[in-house]
Every structure is written in C-alpha cells, then in structure tokens.
Motif scaffolding. Sequence first.
Motif, PDB file in Angstrom:
ATOM      1  N   CYS A 156      40.078  -0.806  38.585  1.00  0.00           N
ATOM      2  CA  CYS A 156      41.109  -1.194  39.554  1.00  0.00           C
ATOM      3  C   CYS A 156      42.365  -1.701  38.846  1.00  0.00           C
ATOM      4  CB  CYS A 156      40.576  -2.286  40.486  1.00  0.00           C
ATOM      5  SG  CYS A 156      39.264  -1.731  41.601  1.00  0.00           S
ATOM      6  N   SER A 157      42.185  -2.472  37.780  1.00  0.00           N
ATOM      7  CA  SER A 157      43.339  -3.030  37.070  1.00  0.00           C
ATOM      8  C   SER A 157      44.177  -1.930  36.429  1.00  0.00           C
ATOM      9  CB  SER A 157      42.880  -4.037  36.016  1.00  0.00           C
ATOM     10  OG  SER A 157      42.046  -3.412  35.051  1.00  0.00           O
ATOM     11  N   ARG A 160      46.071  -0.045  39.346  1.00  0.00           N
ATOM     12  CA  ARG A 160      47.177  -0.838  39.892  1.00  0.00           C
ATOM     13  C   ARG A 160      48.260  -1.067  38.847  1.00  0.00           C
ATOM     14  NH1 ARG A 160      43.231  -3.647  43.223  1.00  0.00           N
ATOM     15  NH2 ARG A 160      43.583  -2.937  45.359  1.00  0.00           N
ATOM     16  N   GLY A 161      47.856  -1.232  37.585  1.00  0.00           N
ATOM     17  CA  GLY A 161      48.829  -1.426  36.520  1.00  0.00           C
ATOM     18  C   GLY A 161      49.746  -0.229  36.383  1.00  0.00           C
TER      19      GLY A 161
END
Length: 196
Positions: A156-157, A160-161
């Motif tokens: 997820c990081s 989203r990043g």
Amino acid sequence: MNTAFDLTVASVALVLLTPLFLFIACAIKLSGPGPVMFRQMRYGLNGELFSIYKFRTMSLSECDHSGVTQTQKHDPRVTRIGRLLRKTSFDELPQIFNILKREMSVVGPRPHVPGMLSVGILYEDFDQRYMMRHQVRPGLTVLAQINGYRGETTTCSAARGRLDYDLEYIRRQSIWLDIKITALTFWTEFVTGTGY
C-alpha cells in the motif's frame, strides 16, 4: 504542457540515438524469433487510450499484451537481452516516437495499462485520486521514478507513494522542473541502471 521542450528533446534524442536503436534492433532479432517492437494500449491524456512503443524484452510466447501482470525482479519471461534493456531502461526509448506524435511528454506520470492492479485490486478502487494523474500527458519519467517508485506495487505504501509523487508533479509542473527531472533520470536510469 511544455510542447517545445518535448519536441526539442525528442527530436535531438532521436538523431543522437539512431545508431543505438539499430544496434538494439539487431540484438533483439538475433536473440530469437519475434518482432523488435512491442506495442501495448496505455492510458493517455484525459484517460484516452493510445498504443505505446517499447523494445520487446520478453520471449514471444510469454509477452503479456494486457500488461496487467507486472514485471518482477528475475522475471522468467524476460530474455537475456531484455534484462539488459530493462536494467538500463533502453527498452523505453522507442517512446520518443510517442512524444513526437504528442501522445506522451518527456516528463509526466508513467502511462499505465487499463486494469492496472495495485496490491491486487484495481488502482482506481485502491485510491480514488488515481484518475487525476491523467490530467496531463503521460511521460517517459516523472518525480515518482527518480525517487525510487518504479516497477511492481505490491504494498500500500509503494502504491500511494507513487501516486503522491505523480500528483505532486501535476501541481508543481514547470519547464524548470521538467529539465531537472530529465537530467536526474538520465543519470539514475541510463547511467547507473535501476530497472529490472
């Protein structure tokens, strides 16, 4: 959108890189059966689809024309010459033709395939901001890429990043930022080689 910058960079690059294009084309043909170029549908400006050009890096029988299955490190589908092209990002160079056709820019969010998955779900379902990245033409490179966000998005990081950097570029875009990103990309991608 910096049309003059795009056309100038793409035109100069095409002239300078023609010998490299011919060398790569010969290497691909000698490596096995199949076409030199690989074409795939991608999202462009305002979400319209266009056909992107790349040097083929996978075995003909293993090519994924949908692009939904992301390439992974040590991907068995990639040929020996394909691994070198991906490592140096030379496989992306035919997108110069997409820039000259005004389908892409030198700098802009990387063009995704329809149905792009992030952590196993559609990117647009994962983050509702996703379609905002199509407000500008896609590019060969962008902030996300020079900051290490390239390749598969399995967390997820990471997903989203990458999107955060794409939207930051759209907010901040200018000719000076494009020049900076282009210069940094030349070093991180074509000189040191971060692809796979």
